[in-house]
Design a protein around this motif. Structure first.
Motif, PDB file in Angstrom:
ATOM      1  N   ASP A   1     -40.241  29.032 -14.254  1.00  0.00           N
ATOM      2  CA  ASP A   1     -38.827  29.307 -13.973  1.00  0.00           C
ATOM      3  C   ASP A   1     -38.571  30.803 -14.139  1.00  0.00           C
ATOM      4  OD1 ASP A   1     -38.273  26.670 -13.346  1.00  0.00           O
ATOM      5  OD2 ASP A   1     -37.640  26.147 -15.360  1.00  0.00           O
TER       6      ASP A   1
ATOM      7  N   GLY B   1     -36.555  22.264  -7.483  1.00  0.00           N
ATOM      8  CA  GLY B   1     -37.051  23.612  -7.235  1.00  0.00           C
ATOM      9  C   GLY B   1     -37.582  23.823  -5.835  1.00  0.00           C
TER      10      GLY B   1
ATOM     11  N   LEU C   1     -30.603  28.019 -15.763  1.00  0.00           N
ATOM     12  CA  LEU C   1     -32.026  27.981 -16.111  1.00  0.00           C
ATOM     13  C   LEU C   1     -32.248  28.460 -17.548  1.00  0.00           C
ATOM     14  CD1 LEU C   1     -33.939  29.268 -12.946  1.00  0.00           C
ATOM     15  CD2 LEU C   1     -34.204  27.046 -14.061  1.00  0.00           C
TER      16      LEU C   1
ATOM     17  N   ASN D   1     -37.493  24.301 -12.191  1.00  0.00           N
ATOM     18  CA  ASN D   1     -37.722  24.674 -10.791  1.00  0.00           C
ATOM     19  C   ASN D   1     -39.187  24.669 -10.392  1.00  0.00           C
ATOM     20  OD1 ASN D   1     -35.094  24.975 -10.038  1.00  0.00           O
ATOM     21  ND2 ASN D   1     -35.084  27.198 -10.067  1.00  0.00           N
TER      22      ASN D   1
END
Length: 275
Positions: free
Chosen positions: A222, A159, A49, A122
């Motif tokens: 995120d 996500g 991420l 996500n």
């Protein structure tokens, strides 16, 4: 091949990153942090991420591939003991990839003229740390409901296995072109009502949140977090860009889901050993 390496600051991960650099020395794989073709992450989904947000301005040019140093994640295909096999895949690379939709987040402020844009891999969550969040929710340009509760999560298909799932949202195959809205502890009684159920929004529609109060609001995108933003509205839609992952072997999505949440088998169909 030009590669950027992103790793987690932990002894095991640092050692594996050093081993990776040693093993690619003298090959056609070169390190290029500024203009990479491929992003290699060593750590976990959190590390990937971080790499996604570092390089999301290059989404139309790069692919991602991850090595997991702990339990297997949804974005990291390779385990730490498979380093040699992964490097061999890089050396034989012919552009293999799979792509998934990501979330475009546009924020308008009450005290600023220019909006902000973010891309989420996500989810994006708007919540209130104390008291009740009151927020009008629009689907396209029509008011759907006035939400009262702790907050709202809007997630991508990839996500959907994260915060969204913990809130009772559906797990969606990552190739699906949709976004999903789930509520955090909504208030439902004879006076105030919300849908409660998760909402799955088609790719040609969008969601707009207009929070009533500002005090105590936190917006997370995120692994990024923002407060005291004086938000007028937030618009969520499927982004024009997509995220691309380098794939040198097939990983069935539902096997990943089973492995992560049920744990009966590993990715290769073998019975999981007791640990």
């Amino acid at each position: 091949m030009r590669v950027a390496l992103v790793s987690y600051d932990k002894p095991q991960t640092i050692a594996l990153a050093e081993e990776f650099l040693q093993k690619i020395a003298g090959t056609r794989i070169t390190i290029d942090e500024e203009n990479p073709e491929l992003i290699v992450t060593i750590g976990g989904d959190g590390t990937l991420l971080s790499a996604f947000h570092k390089y999301n301005h290059l989404l139309d040019k790069v692919r991602f591939i991850g090595i997991h140093t702990g339990h297997l994640g949804f974005y990291t295909d390779w385990r730490s003991f498979e380093l040699d096999e992964m490097i061999e895949g890089l050396l034989q690379d012919e552009g293999e990839s799979v792509s998934y939709p990501v979330l475009d987040v546009k924020i308008k402020y009450r005290d600023k003229k220019e909006p902000s844009h973010f891309i989420a891999l996500n989810e994006a969550v708007l919540k209130k740390i104390s008291g009740t969040m009151v927020c009008d929710i629009y689907v396209k340009d029509e008011l759907f409901e006035t939400f009262r509760g702790d907050g709202v999560c809007v997630a991508t298909p990839t996500g959907s296995t994260g915060i969204n799932k913990s809130l009772g949202g559906a797990v969606i195959h990552p190739r699906t072109e949709a976004i999903q809205l789930t509520e955090l502890a909504s208030v439902n009684n004879r006076v105030y009502r919300t849908l409660i159920s998760p909402m799955i929004i088609a790719k040609d529609e969008w969601i707009v949140l207009k929070p009533e109060q500002q005090d105590g609001l936190i917006l997370s995108i995120d692994n990024l977090s923002f407060d005291k933003q004086n938000i007028e509205s937030i618009t969520y839609r499927i982004a024009d860009k997509r995220v691309h992952f380098a794939r040198y072997r097939h990983m069935h999505f539902w096997s990943r889901v089973e492995n992560s949440f049920i744990g009966k088998k590993d990715y290769y169909g073998e019975n999981e050993r007791d640990v």
